[in-house]
Design a protein around this motif. Structure first.
Motif, PDB file in Angstrom:
ATOM      1  N   ALA A  96      41.990 -38.098 -28.758  1.00 50.35           N
ATOM      2  CA  ALA A  96      43.038 -38.457 -27.796  1.00 50.35           C
ATOM      3  C   ALA A  96      43.675 -39.806 -28.101  1.00 50.35           C
ATOM      4  CB  ALA A  96      42.454 -38.461 -26.388  1.00 50.35           C
ATOM      5  N   ASP A  97      42.930 -40.753 -28.668  1.00 55.71           N
ATOM      6  CA  ASP A  97      43.467 -42.092 -28.898  1.00 55.71           C
ATOM      7  C   ASP A  97      44.179 -42.235 -30.235  1.00 55.71           C
ATOM      8  OD1 ASP A  97      41.241 -41.731 -30.408  1.00 55.71           O
ATOM      9  OD2 ASP A  97      40.320 -43.678 -29.965  1.00 55.71           O
ATOM     10  N   ASN A  98      44.346 -41.133 -30.968  1.00 56.19           N
ATOM     11  CA  ASN A  98      44.997 -41.216 -32.269  1.00 56.19           C
ATOM     12  C   ASN A  98      46.505 -41.409 -32.081  1.00 56.19           C
ATOM     13  OD1 ASN A  98      46.211 -40.184 -34.919  1.00 56.19           O
ATOM     14  ND2 ASN A  98      44.028 -40.099 -35.363  1.00 56.19           N
ATOM     15  N   PRO A  99      47.132 -42.300 -32.848  1.00 55.30           N
ATOM     16  CA  PRO A  99      48.586 -42.516 -32.703  1.00 55.30           C
ATOM     17  C   PRO A  99      49.410 -41.249 -32.930  1.00 55.30           C
ATOM     18  CG  PRO A  99      47.600 -44.284 -33.990  1.00 55.30           C
ATOM     19  CD  PRO A  99      46.540 -43.246 -33.802  1.00 55.30           C
ATOM     20  N   HIS A 100      48.928 -40.307 -33.737  1.00 52.36           N
ATOM     21  CA  HIS A 100      49.688 -39.087 -33.985  1.00 52.36           C
ATOM     22  C   HIS A 100      49.777 -38.201 -32.747  1.00 52.36           C
ATOM     23  CE1 HIS A 100      50.354 -38.250 -38.532  1.00 52.36           C
ATOM     24  NE2 HIS A 100      50.789 -39.436 -38.166  1.00 52.36           N
ATOM     25  N   VAL A 101      48.799 -38.311 -31.862  1.00 51.21           N
ATOM     26  CA  VAL A 101      48.854 -37.545 -30.621  1.00 51.21           C
ATOM     27  C   VAL A 101      49.997 -38.062 -29.751  1.00 51.21           C
ATOM     28  CG1 VAL A 101      47.600 -36.901 -28.532  1.00 51.21           C
ATOM     29  CG2 VAL A 101      46.397 -37.016 -30.728  1.00 51.21           C
ATOM     30  N   ALA A 102      50.101 -39.382 -29.651  1.00 54.69           N
ATOM     31  CA  ALA A 102      51.207 -39.960 -28.881  1.00 54.69           C
ATOM     32  C   ALA A 102      52.550 -39.665 -29.534  1.00 54.69           C
ATOM     33  CB  ALA A 102      51.003 -41.467 -28.739  1.00 54.69           C
ATOM     34  N   LEU A 103      52.594 -39.687 -30.867  1.00 55.29           N
ATOM     35  CA  LEU A 103      53.826 -39.376 -31.575  1.00 55.29           C
ATOM     36  C   LEU A 103      54.250 -37.925 -31.335  1.00 55.29           C
ATOM     37  CD1 LEU A 103      56.026 -40.216 -33.613  1.00 55.29           C
ATOM     38  CD2 LEU A 103      54.475 -39.484 -35.447  1.00 55.29           C
ATOM     39  N   TYR A 104      53.293 -37.019 -31.340  1.00 55.05           N
ATOM     40  CA  TYR A 104      53.602 -35.604 -31.087  1.00 55.05           C
ATOM     41  C   TYR A 104      54.141 -35.421 -29.669  1.00 55.05           C
ATOM     42  CZ  TYR A 104      53.110 -30.517 -31.131  1.00 55.05           C
ATOM     43  OH  TYR A 104      53.361 -29.167 -31.060  1.00 55.05           O
ATOM     44  N   GLN A 105      53.520 -36.106 -28.720  1.00 60.64           N
ATOM     45  CA  GLN A 105      53.967 -35.986 -27.330  1.00 60.64           C
ATOM     46  C   GLN A 105      55.383 -36.534 -27.169  1.00 60.64           C
ATOM     47  OE1 GLN A 105      51.584 -34.912 -24.347  1.00 60.64           O
ATOM     48  NE2 GLN A 105      53.705 -34.267 -24.221  1.00 60.64           N
ATOM     49  N   ALA A 106      55.723 -37.576 -27.916  1.00 58.64           N
ATOM     50  CA  ALA A 106      57.076 -38.130 -27.842  1.00 58.64           C
ATOM     51  C   ALA A 106      58.098 -37.194 -28.496  1.00 58.64           C
ATOM     52  CB  ALA A 106      57.113 -39.499 -28.520  1.00 58.64           C
ATOM     53  N   ARG A 107      57.717 -36.544 -29.565  1.00 57.35           N
ATOM     54  CA  ARG A 107      58.636 -35.643 -30.256  1.00 57.35           C
ATOM     55  C   ARG A 107      58.865 -34.355 -29.468  1.00 57.35           C
ATOM     56  NH1 ARG A 107      56.436 -35.900 -36.538  1.00 57.35           N
ATOM     57  NH2 ARG A 107      57.602 -37.775 -37.183  1.00 57.35           N
ATOM     58  N   PHE A 108      57.802 -33.844 -28.852  1.00 58.60           N
ATOM     59  CA  PHE A 108      57.885 -32.566 -28.142  1.00 58.60           C
ATOM     60  C   PHE A 108      57.355 -32.749 -26.715  1.00 58.60           C
ATOM     61  CE2 PHE A 108      57.043 -31.763 -32.652  1.00 58.60           C
ATOM     62  CZ  PHE A 108      58.185 -31.073 -32.999  1.00 58.60           C
ATOM     63  N   PRO A 109      58.141 -33.387 -25.845  1.00 57.69           N
ATOM     64  CA  PRO A 109      57.675 -33.684 -24.479  1.00 57.69           C
ATOM     65  C   PRO A 109      57.504 -32.440 -23.618  1.00 57.69           C
ATOM     66  CG  PRO A 109      59.998 -34.255 -24.713  1.00 57.69           C
ATOM     67  CD  PRO A 109      59.509 -33.894 -26.078  1.00 57.69           C
ATOM     68  N   GLU A 110      58.030 -31.287 -24.050  1.00 64.69           N
ATOM     69  CA  GLU A 110      57.903 -30.071 -23.235  1.00 64.69           C
ATOM     70  C   GLU A 110      56.476 -29.533 -23.207  1.00 64.69           C
ATOM     71  OE1 GLU A 110      59.345 -28.774 -27.355  1.00 64.69           O
ATOM     72  OE2 GLU A 110      59.758 -30.385 -25.908  1.00 64.69           O
ATOM     73  N   HIS A 111      55.620 -29.961 -24.143  1.00 65.79           N
ATOM     74  CA  HIS A 111      54.253 -29.461 -24.191  1.00 65.79           C
ATOM     75  C   HIS A 111      53.335 -30.319 -23.322  1.00 65.79           C
ATOM     76  CE1 HIS A 111      55.369 -26.610 -27.155  1.00 65.79           C
ATOM     77  NE2 HIS A 111      55.559 -27.493 -28.128  1.00 65.79           N
ATOM     78  N   GLU A 112      52.456 -29.648 -22.601  1.00 66.18           N
ATOM     79  CA  GLU A 112      51.462 -30.336 -21.787  1.00 66.18           C
ATOM     80  C   GLU A 112      50.146 -30.366 -22.555  1.00 66.18           C
ATOM     81  OE1 GLU A 112      49.096 -29.851 -17.508  1.00 66.18           O
ATOM     82  OE2 GLU A 112      50.837 -28.581 -17.971  1.00 66.18           O
ATOM     83  N   LEU A 113      49.664 -31.581 -22.861  1.00 68.25           N
ATOM     84  CA  LEU A 113      48.443 -31.743 -23.643  1.00 68.25           C
ATOM     85  C   LEU A 113      47.297 -32.165 -22.736  1.00 68.25           C
ATOM     86  CD1 LEU A 113      49.771 -33.631 -26.820  1.00 68.25           C
ATOM     87  CD2 LEU A 113      49.530 -31.169 -26.453  1.00 68.25           C
ATOM     88  N   THR A 114      46.151 -31.506 -22.919  1.00 65.22           N
ATOM     89  CA  THR A 114      44.919 -31.891 -22.240  1.00 65.22           C
ATOM     90  C   THR A 114      43.881 -32.234 -23.298  1.00 65.22           C
ATOM     91  OG1 THR A 114      44.172 -29.580 -22.158  1.00 65.22           O
ATOM     92  CG2 THR A 114      45.425 -30.409 -20.267  1.00 65.22           C
ATOM     93  N   PHE A 115      42.733 -32.737 -22.845  1.00 66.50           N
ATOM     94  CA  PHE A 115      41.742 -33.225 -23.795  1.00 66.50           C
ATOM     95  C   PHE A 115      40.364 -32.678 -23.454  1.00 66.50           C
ATOM     96  CE2 PHE A 115      45.117 -36.377 -23.355  1.00 66.50           C
ATOM     97  CZ  PHE A 115      45.572 -36.458 -24.665  1.00 66.50           C
ATOM     98  N   ASP A 116      39.625 -32.351 -24.505  1.00 67.48           N
ATOM     99  CA  ASP A 116      38.252 -31.875 -24.365  1.00 67.48           C
ATOM    100  C   ASP A 116      37.374 -33.056 -23.951  1.00 67.48           C
ATOM    101  OD1 ASP A 116      35.646 -30.978 -24.651  1.00 67.48           O
ATOM    102  OD2 ASP A 116      36.074 -29.788 -26.441  1.00 67.48           O
ATOM    103  N   PRO A 117      36.669 -32.958 -22.823  1.00 65.78           N
ATOM    104  CA  PRO A 117      35.872 -34.121 -22.373  1.00 65.78           C
ATOM    105  C   PRO A 117      34.719 -34.456 -23.317  1.00 65.78           C
ATOM    106  CG  PRO A 117      35.437 -32.183 -21.011  1.00 65.78           C
ATOM    107  CD  PRO A 117      36.587 -31.834 -21.889  1.00 65.78           C
ATOM    108  N   GLN A 118      34.209 -33.472 -24.074  1.00 70.59           N
ATOM    109  CA  GLN A 118      33.082 -33.743 -24.966  1.00 70.59           C
ATOM    110  C   GLN A 118      33.530 -34.267 -26.320  1.00 70.59           C
ATOM    111  OE1 GLN A 118      30.853 -30.090 -25.111  1.00 70.59           O
ATOM    112  NE2 GLN A 118      30.039 -30.334 -23.036  1.00 70.59           N
ATOM    113  N   ARG A 119      34.499 -33.591 -26.942  1.00 73.34           N
ATOM    114  CA  ARG A 119      34.927 -33.978 -28.290  1.00 73.34           C
ATOM    115  C   ARG A 119      36.151 -34.874 -28.273  1.00 73.34           C
ATOM    116  NH1 ARG A 119      36.667 -29.470 -31.361  1.00 73.34           N
ATOM    117  NH2 ARG A 119      36.042 -30.533 -33.286  1.00 73.34           N
TER     118      ARG A 119
END
Length: 999
Positions: free
Chosen positions: A108-131
């Motif tokens: 979740a803390d990877n910069p590419h995750v934030a970059l992807y969210q900025a490029r494609f804001p229509e997608h809703e991203l969630t995160f696995d609590p364990q991994r």
């Protein structure tokens, strides 16, 4: 004698058991001979196959295109892939996933995750609590990880390959970016497991392209090294690779071409996608400017409008590569408002000016890692779709200082073709020309451990040690062994990445954790207690960096040695037998035992002081490794995998045990051919002591630090989820097929009812009944067919077909009558002529019996009678009734008549002519009155003292005919006035009757 038979039975059983195993293996191989490759790009993928008779072919998708968009649309009840999903991106952008490979192996803390969210804001991203990995939240009920989405794409690619190859496929080679680290590579392998694919290898896409280039230019490679630079700019990233091609000598196949990766540079985010996003932003600004005074909402807030703009930006980028300007236009972009604006290439280049400045960066990185200069590079070759942008070529040409850039390979398909060549080389079903591939490690890996040392008497301190396991730009695949000498109790060590200083600060953040694994050893102290009288040779950890670039710890062993006295009497018969069998089945040092040179083991030793002396065995082994870098560091593609080759684990053990044998050269020198010293009988008991080696396996607990793998239960759930989706898709396809078949049958039959041939065989009442049922079925399909099951649709279709069965049957029979009756008439005429000819044969030359000719005559007469009677009866029936003249009955009559004629022809073919009778004076009998003059021949005056009966009458010369076996004779000549029309002229001027298949 009985005892011998009993002893042979087990051998026979073993033999037949081996035969059964070999047959089973051959049958298994014959089921799935095809292999495939998937060049998995960010924007699109290319699939290639190799199967018997089809060497290296790009697979066409359902739209007959050679590349398929890597897009998946996930809805509640259906999935779409490829071009269908791309069209759905406009209607449902939230459920359409693209460029998801950028999220593989990311937390979740990877910069590419934030970059992807900025490029494609229509997608809703969630995160696995364990991994702490990413998930796509399509709806409250639908949630998928990037690995699961990739698994769907890989499964779809396999379906395309199977449809193209017309057989099932399980083995595949998949391309990955060269900059993928361990977590990202493991994520791709997990996705392949979810798809049910057996991954032969994960090959770097730059290596695959270089292999394709070398394979098609094998003749141009010689002993002189050629340095080629490949510049690959795709949709998502850019990679620059320096490759050296050269002919090298291999132990397995002699002189073979080799490619060696010498340098690699990359930019993870420089590619065509970023250019398209810049264009999309520019077009969105232009549209907002056009509607500035209308109090309209920002177009950037509308996902559908932004999806349309991204598609237009993609098209615009392609067009501007060949044109100075172009008009961007979209109908109904938002709120039914059309958009139209002119964009020039200059504007496009200004938008991407900072991107073009980054073009030379990968070139400099590659040169630095290869420790080479541009003067040593012979050619720069372009790969990837984004290299078609003119400004990219302009900046690159200036950076490399060459006259021109190479464009002599297919920029889109090179990686797919190289990967499928590798797949064929790794498969057991194909034999390819060897091409040695030496890939390079991009991220170095080392082992770290802390040990307590005593620097001064009574003063203890902790010393942190590092040992490089796989160095940067070192070749792989290969195995290595690290030996820990100073531990006698349980301890831990760490596997981490080495120096990553060549990465910038942002790249290091994207890279993720630099710590790979903590290894906890259990049982070290117990192994020392178990062998108190043995000398410890250290704790040996066996590492493997496989063909896919994935690191694994095979095993950890505690090794002990002691000197023991060995006498010949101590070796039992069973031991001798075991040694003999071992030497027969690859236990000895045969050339095949080291098929893959890269599997050699290199040992690194942990010592208390840096300058301390290594152990003799390991010293020799390191020396061997340094003297043979080519064989030890490369993996030539095997020309044909050998079933008797030693497994990888055995190869490592053999190499490791080599230090024992080399430590005792005197024993080897004195040994005879069988390894036994030729000593006299009395001296055998005084044989010198030998080293006995004991190995105790140590328990290992691994703690993964970079990205924990998906637990097996979660992986099984993902596999089941994808299988359920696939079954649902197949059921949907089956239902759609049934509905389409029903609809097509209704429309086609309604049209046929008004055709003359159908009206001729049906009454008005029959047509009205059928038409009414078809109309009712059409109404049902429109009203209730939406919710109808596949079974209901198939039952409705079967009901309609049964209703129309009689009508269709009558039409089909009438269509077949002319052809069938004509064939029957021809056969009857030929058979009658054949019978007449047979009856005209002179009695002394007759080969057919009266019974045979009478039987044929009877069949001919019966067939004539049946035909005339059936035709007469059929003429009395109305066309709307079921006919009595059936095509199957005509075929049966023809087969019966043909069988009789064929019997007589075969008899004539294999019957030898009878010798003519002679009168009492030794002369030939007069020919019969009906014989022609040509049959009598001229009288020959024999020399004095020789009579006509000196030699027996010779057989006619045998003439082989097409379709006959050697030794068969030509059928007898059958004369008669009625036979002339059916005879063929021969080279001698004589005629022969036609064979039955020529009638």
């Amino acid at each position: 004698m009985t005892v011998k038979v009993r002893r042979q039975r087990p051998r026979r059983r073993v033999f037949w058991a081996l035969v059964a195993v070999l047959l089973a293996d051959l049958l298994a191989l014959s089921d799935t001979l095809a292999v495939m490759s998937v060049d998995l790009g960010s924007e699109s993928m290319k699939v290639a196959i190799v199967k018997p008779g089809v060497p290296m072919e790009i697979v066409l998708n359902k739209e007959s295109r050679r590349k398929t968009p890597v897009i998946v649309t996930l809805k509640e009840n259906e999935r779409f892939f490829g071009d269908s999903a791309a069209s759905m991106a406009i209607k449902n952008p939230k459920a359409t996933l693209r460029y998801f490979q950028h999220l593989l192996g990311k937390q979740a803390d990877n910069p590419h995750v934030a970059l992807y969210q900025a490029r494609f804001p229509e997608h809703e991203l969630t995160f696995d609590p364990q991994r702490q990995t990413v998930h796509f939240q399509i709806s409250p009920q639908l949630q998928f990880s990037p690995e699961e989405v990739l698994g769907m794409v890989l499964n779809y690619s396999r379906s395309l390959a199977e449809d193209f190859a017309e057989q099932p496929i399980k083995d595949a080679v998949i391309t990955v970016p060269v900059f993928f680290n361990q977590a990202e590579r493991r994520a791709v392998l997990q996705a392949a497991r979810m798809a049910g694919l057996k991954v032969l290898q994960l090959i770097n896409d730059n290596t695959a392209a270089a292999l394709s280039y070398g394979v098609f230019r094998r003749k141009d490679i010689n002993t002189t090294a050629q340095n080629i630079m490949f510049y690959d700019m795709g949709s998502g990233s850019t990679v620059c690779t320096i490759v050296t091609y050269q002919m090298v000598k291999t132990k397995e196949a002699g002189m073979q071409p080799q490619l060696q990766i010498r340098g690699v540079g990359f930019d993870r985010t420089l590619g065509g996608l970023e250019m398209e996003l810049r264009l999309r932003e520019h077009l969105a600004g232009l549209f907002n400017e056009q509607r500035k005074g209308q109090r309209a909402k920002d177009v950037r807030e509308n996902p559908r409008a932004m999806a349309k703009l991204l598609r237009e930006a993609n098209r615009l980028k392609t067009v501007l590569s060949a044109n100075a300007d172009h008009m961007a236009q979209i109908e109904g972009l938002m709120d039914d408002v059309d958009f139209k604006a002119k964009v020039t290439r200059v504007e496009f280049e200004e938008l991407c000016a900072d991107l073009f400045e980054r073009v030379p960066g990968p070139v400099q990185q590659a040169l630095q890692s290869a420790e080479m200069s541009l003067d040593e590079i012979e050619q720069v070759i372009l790969v990837g779709g984004a290299t078609r942008v003119p400004k990219v070529q302009e900046v690159l040409l200036k950076a490399v200082g060459k006259e021109e850039l190479g464009k002599n390979i297919n920029a889109d398909e090179a990686a797919a073709m190289g990967a499928v060549y590798q797949a064929a080389a790794l498969s057991k079903a194909f034999k390819v020309k060897p091409f040695v591939v030496r890939d390079a490690v991009v991220y170095p890996i080392l082992v770290e451990f802390t040990r307590e040392v005593e620097e001064e008497p009574g003063v203890h301190s902790l010393k942190h040690n590092k040992r490089v396991l796989f160095s940067r730009m070192g070749p792989y695949p290969q195995r290595k062994v690290i030996t820990f000498n100073r531990y006698s109790h349980d301890f831990n060590f760490h596997i981490n990445y080495g120096d990553l200083g060549f990465l910038g600060p942002e790249d290091l953040r994207v890279f993720g954790s630099q710590n790979l694994t903590t290894v906890k050893l259990k049982g070290v102290g117990d192994s020392f207690k178990k062998y108190p009288d043995y000398e410890s040779k250290g704790i040996k950890a066996h590492f493997n960096l496989d063909e896919s670039g994935v690191l694994s710890l095979d095993r950890v062993e505690s090794v002990f040695e002691t000197l023991v006295e060995d006498s010949p009497e101590e070796e039992s018969t069973l031991t001798k037998l075991g040694n003999t069998i071992s030497s027969l089945f690859g236990g000895g040092t045969t050339p095949d035992a080291k098929e893959n040179g890269t599997d050699t083991v290199q040992e690194e030793e942990e010592n208390p002081a840096e300058g301390s002396k290594d152990e003799p065995g390991e010293q020799v082994e390191l020396k061997e490794e340094a003297e043979a870098p080519v064989e030890d560091g490369s993996q030539p593609l095997p020309p044909e995998p050998k079933g008797d080759a030693a497994p990888e684990g055995e190869k490592a053990t053999e190499k490791e045990n080599g230090d024992k044998s080399e430590a005792q050269p005197s024993e080897k020198a004195e040994a005879g051919p069988e390894g036994i010293a030729p000593a006299p009988e009395g001296e055998k008991k005084q044989k010198p002591a030998r080293k006995q080696r004991m190995v105790e396996e140590i328990g290992v607990e691994l703690v993964v630090l970079d990205l924990p793998d998906l637990p097996e239960d979660k992986l099984a759930q993902s596999v089941q989820k994808l299988q359920d989706l696939t079954l649902r898709d197949l059921e949907k396809q089956e239902r759609e097929k049934a509905a389409n078949s029903l609809e097509a049958f209704i429309f086609e039959t309604q049209d046929k009812l008004y055709q003359p041939e159908y009206q001729e065989v049906s009454t008005e009442e029959q047509r009205e009944e059928i038409s009414g049922k078809l109309s009712a079925a059409s109404t049902w399909l429109e009203d209730e067919g939406v919710g109808a099951t596949t079974v209901m649709l198939k039952e409705k279709l079967a009901e309609l077909r049964k209703l129309c069965q009689g009508l269709f049957f009558r039409v089909e029979e009438r269509k077949k009558w002319p052809e069938r009756l004509s064939a029957l008439d021809n056969l009857l005429n030929h058979s009658s002529m054949f019978l007449k000819g047979a009856r005209l044969i002179p009695e002394m030359d007759q080969i057919f019996t009266e019974v045979e000719m009478t039987t044929l005559e009877k069949v001919i007469n019966e067939t004539w009678a049946w035909k005339n009677a059936t035709l007469a009866e059929q003429a009395k029936l109305p066309a709307t009734e079921k006919p009595v003249l059936l095509s199957k009955d005509i075929e049966a009559k023809m087969m019966a008549l043909d069988r009789e004629v064929q019997y007589l022809l075969n008899k004539a073919k294999f019957t030898k002519p009878r010798p003519r009778p002679k009168d009492k004076n030794g002369t030939r009998a007069e020919p019969p009155l009906n014989a022609s003059a040509s049959d009598q021949g001229e009288k020959v005056i024999l020399p004095a003292g020789q009579t006509e009966d000196a030699e027996p009458i010779s057989e006619p010369e045998k003439v082989e005919t097409a379709g006959s076996e050697p030794g068969d004779t030509e059928p007898l000549e059958l004369g008669g006035p009625g036979a002339e029309p059916e005879q063929k002229e021969q080279s001698t001027g004589q005629k022969r009757p036609l064979k039955n298949d020529e009638l």
